[in-house]
Design a protein around this motif. Structure first.
Motif, short mmCIF file in Angstrom:
data_model
loop_
_atom_site.label_atom_id
_atom_site.label_comp_id
_atom_site.label_asym_id
_atom_site.label_seq_id
_atom_site.Cartn_x
_atom_site.Cartn_y
_atom_site.Cartn_z
N HIS A 7 0.85 -1.20 0.00
CA HIS A 7 0.00 0.00 0.00
C HIS A 7 0.88 1.24 0.00
O HIS A 7 1.81 1.37 0.77
CB HIS A 7 -0.92 0.00 1.22
N ARG A 8 0.59 2.15 -0.89
CA ARG A 8 1.34 3.39 -0.98
C ARG A 8 0.54 4.52 -0.37
O ARG A 8 -0.67 4.47 -0.28
CB ARG A 8 1.62 3.72 -2.45
N ARG A 9 1.27 5.54 0.03
CA ARG A 9 0.60 6.73 0.55
C ARG A 9 -0.15 7.43 -0.58
O ARG A 9 0.29 7.40 -1.73
CB ARG A 9 1.64 7.70 1.13
N PRO A 10 -1.26 8.07 -0.27
CA PRO A 10 -1.98 8.83 -1.30
C PRO A 10 -1.11 9.97 -1.81
O PRO A 10 -0.18 10.41 -1.14
CB PRO A 10 -3.20 9.40 -0.56
N MET A 42 -8.29 6.62 -7.42
CA MET A 42 -7.86 5.26 -7.12
C MET A 42 -6.62 5.25 -6.23
O MET A 42 -6.44 4.35 -5.41
CB MET A 42 -7.55 4.50 -8.41
N ALA A 43 -5.75 6.25 -6.38
CA ALA A 43 -4.52 6.31 -5.57
C ALA A 43 -4.79 6.66 -4.11
O ALA A 43 -3.91 6.53 -3.27
CB ALA A 43 -3.55 7.32 -6.18
N GLN A 44 -6.00 7.10 -3.79
CA GLN A 44 -6.31 7.50 -2.42
C GLN A 44 -6.45 6.32 -1.46
O GLN A 44 -6.35 6.48 -0.26
CB GLN A 44 -7.60 8.34 -2.38
N GLY A 45 -6.74 5.14 -2.00
CA GLY A 45 -6.92 3.98 -1.14
C GLY A 45 -8.28 3.95 -0.47
O GLY A 45 -8.47 3.28 0.54
N TRP A 46 -9.26 4.65 -1.04
CA TRP A 46 -10.60 4.70 -0.47
C TRP A 46 -11.38 3.44 -0.83
O TRP A 46 -11.07 2.73 -1.76
CB TRP A 46 -11.35 5.91 -1.00
N GLU A 47 -12.45 3.23 -0.08
CA GLU A 47 -13.39 2.15 -0.39
C GLU A 47 -14.13 2.49 -1.70
O GLU A 47 -14.24 3.65 -2.05
CB GLU A 47 -14.41 1.99 0.75
N PRO A 48 -14.65 1.47 -2.39
CA PRO A 48 -15.33 1.71 -3.66
C PRO A 48 -16.44 2.76 -3.60
O PRO A 48 -16.56 3.60 -4.48
CB PRO A 48 -15.89 0.33 -4.04
N LYS A 49 -17.25 2.72 -2.56
CA LYS A 49 -18.36 3.68 -2.45
C LYS A 49 -17.82 5.11 -2.34
O LYS A 49 -18.36 6.04 -2.94
CB LYS A 49 -19.21 3.33 -1.23
#
Length: 134
Positions: A7-10, A42-49
């Protein structure tokens, strides 16, 4: 064993500003600034919703300035196409609601892969169009 990237930082504020600016330039040049916004989300690492909500918010926030610029530049000749396009809003909202409920069942990784494939198809279409119509 399957390889998974760590996992990368946003993206930080500098990369965010660069991606946002490039998105605006692409939107102005070829009318397609969305792919960079999708990659940024997509780079933020957020959930799909959250990803879908953020993309909708970005698109809706850009509409008033775009409408104002089109009216300023083209005047009344854009009103009719805008009204015709606006008539599709209920269908877009309904379709988005159904697609969102369907996508809620997907994992974040599956949604990311699907979005990347979609962006690849868009890019290939643009490149093919360039060579076939150029």
């Amino acid at each position: 064993q399957q390889w998974r990237p760590e996992h990368r930082r946003p993206p930080g504020p500098v990369l965010t500003a660069i991606m946002g600016s490039c998105s605006g330039v692409l939107a102005g040049l070829i009318g397609m600034g969305g792919p960079l916004l999708v990659l940024w989300v997509m780079a933020q690492g957020w959930e799909p919703k959250t990803q879908r909500s953020a993309l909708w918010l970005l698109i809706l926030a850009a509409m008033p300035p775009q409408i104002a610029l089109m009216l300023w530049r083209f005047g009344g000749e854009v009103l009719s196409p805008m009204l015709i396009g606006s008539s599709a809003i209920p269908l877009v909202v309904l379709t988005s609601w159904f697609a969102g409920r369907w996508a809620d069942r997907w994992s974040a990784e599956r949604l990311r892969i699907t979005m990347r494939l979609f962006l690849l198809v868009v890019a290939l279409r643009l490149v093919l169009e360039l060579f076939t119509k150029g």
